[in-house]
Design an enzyme around this catalytic site. Structure first.
Site, PDB file in Angstrom:
ATOM      1  N   GLU A 132      13.387 -70.065  -4.235  1.00  0.00           N
ATOM      2  CA  GLU A 132      12.593 -70.099  -5.473  1.00  0.00           C
ATOM      3  C   GLU A 132      11.448 -71.112  -5.361  1.00  0.00           C
ATOM      4  O   GLU A 132      10.363 -70.891  -5.879  1.00  0.00           O
ATOM      5  CB  GLU A 132      13.486 -70.468  -6.668  1.00  0.00           C
ATOM      6  CG  GLU A 132      14.470 -69.380  -7.058  1.00  0.00           C
ATOM      7  CD  GLU A 132      13.774 -68.168  -7.660  1.00  0.00           C
ATOM      8  OE1 GLU A 132      13.133 -67.429  -6.891  1.00  0.00           O
ATOM      9  OE2 GLU A 132      13.871 -67.954  -8.867  1.00  0.00           O
ATOM     10  N   THR A 185       4.660 -66.783 -11.985  1.00  0.00           N
ATOM     11  CA  THR A 185       5.477 -67.799 -12.659  1.00  0.00           C
ATOM     12  C   THR A 185       4.707 -69.113 -12.782  1.00  0.00           C
ATOM     13  O   THR A 185       4.718 -69.756 -13.839  1.00  0.00           O
ATOM     14  CB  THR A 185       6.795 -68.010 -11.892  1.00  0.00           C
ATOM     15  OG1 THR A 185       7.513 -66.780 -11.926  1.00  0.00           O
ATOM     16  CG2 THR A 185       7.645 -69.091 -12.514  1.00  0.00           C
TER      17      THR A 185
HETATM   18  N1  HSE Z   1      12.709 -70.289 -16.304  1.00  0.00           N
HETATM   19  C1  HSE Z   1      11.632 -69.828 -15.484  1.00  0.00           C
HETATM   20  C2  HSE Z   1      10.373 -69.748 -16.310  1.00  0.00           C
HETATM   21  C3  HSE Z   1      11.981 -68.507 -14.914  1.00  0.00           C
HETATM   22  O1  HSE Z   1      10.442 -69.224 -17.409  1.00  0.00           O
HETATM   23  O2  HSE Z   1       9.318 -70.205 -15.858  1.00  0.00           O
HETATM   24  C4  HSE Z   1      11.004 -68.013 -13.907  1.00  0.00           C
HETATM   25  O3  HSE Z   1      11.333 -66.713 -13.545  1.00  0.00           O
END
Ligand code: HSE
Length: 312
Positions: A132, A185
């Protein structure tokens, strides 16, 4: 090397992170959408990726989430052989349903099985987070955790990593609407404020607590009223085409909750029963056809097992 433990097929499922109120901590595992991976032992040490089908992703092991996660695992064990990974991707990168998490989690779970399960699930989640890090810019745990544990999950802390499996309610179904645009993201994190109001924090943590409680008590009303996000959704919903309209459609048609899946652009609807999920899918389909934006819609049950593997 034993002949029977040389090769494994992995189903690496898609996941929904955040679940409205639980930014970076809550997640759930989907059943009907996921990647296939084939992982084989090889004589040469280290990790290689010999094939990626479905989407254009790096074969270079230093740049692919699956191999980076696998290398994090190998740093913690002494072996004189390595692994080759083939990835058959179905989850579009940048779709918001844990594409890189599926690759990262699938790689470490598959390799762990081929090694005879030397690592705990929490250790595997920690290795998968390295995938990640390379894919999203930070070692987020809220997609890899449900991918590995299955069901609903909570990331209690990341340093040290502490994760919790939560119970599920049996009739819950999820409808994923995926407008075919990409939201990275890192970009979706960049639009978020550094500080939030205390009153919003109070609302948000009350909702996380009551959502968790509703899963234990199987209380659909409490579950539905807890699926609110006053912190992240106001900022990120602007990145998602027709978010307000689709939210209205799903809630008017009986959904328990509607929100952004992970960092988007996919959204999730949680509802009770297949019949309601099918109705909501049809209504979203009808609406989105008019927008001229290409999209996909899936219905999924909650996947309580997480990643599935089969020696081949
Ligand atoms: N919790 C993370 C976000 C997940 O919302 O940025 C990314 O897939």
């Amino acid at each position: 090397m034993e002949e029977s433990n040389n090769k494994i097929e992995v189903f690496a499922p898609a996941t929904v992170a955040n679940l409205s109120c639980g930014f970076d901590v809550l997640g759930l595992c989907l059943d009907s959408v996921g990647d296939k991976m084939i992982i084989s032992k090889k004589n040469k040490k280290g990790i290689s990726i010999s094939k990626i089908k479905g989407f254009d992703l790096p074969l270079n092991p230093l740049e692919n989430a699956a191999s980076v996660a696998a290398m994090a695992l190998l740093k913690n064990i002494k072996i004189d052989y390595g692994f080759d990974i083939q990835i058959f991707k179905k989850i579009k990168p940048g779709s918001g349903i844990g594409s890189s998490a599926a690759s990262s989690a699938g790689a470490v779970v598959g390799i762990n099985k081929l090694l005879g399960n030397p690592f705990t699930k929490t250790e595997l989640i920690d290795f998968a987070r390295e995938g990640e890090r390379i894919a999203c810019g930070s070692p987020i745990a809220d997609n890899v955790t449900p991918a590995i544990l299955g069901g609903f999950t909570l990331v209690k802390s990341t340093n040290p990593l502490q994760v919790i499996s939560l119970p599920s309610i049996s009739e819950l179904h999820v409808v994923i609407l995926h407008p075919q645009i990409e939201v990275k993201t890192a970009d979706a994190r960049a639009v978020l404020p550094k500080k939030i109001l205390l009153k919003d924090a109070v609302t948000q943590w009350a909702n996380v607590g009551s959502l968790v409680s509703s899963l234990y008590t199987k209380d659909y009303d409490l579950f539905a009223s807890s699926l609110q996000d006053v912190v992240v959704e106001p900022y990120r919903s602007k990145l998602i085409p027709f978010f307000k309209e689709t939210k209205k459609i799903t809630l008017q048609n009986g959904a328990l909750g509607y929100g952004i899946s992970g960092s988007g652009p996919s959204t999730f609807t949680i509802c009770k029963g297949m019949e309601n999920a099918t109705l909501i899918k049809e209504e979203l389909h009808k609406f989105f056809m008019k927008t001229k934006i290409p999209f996909k819609i899936y219905i999924s049950k909650i996947n309580r097992k997480g990643i599935k593997t089969k020696m081949i």
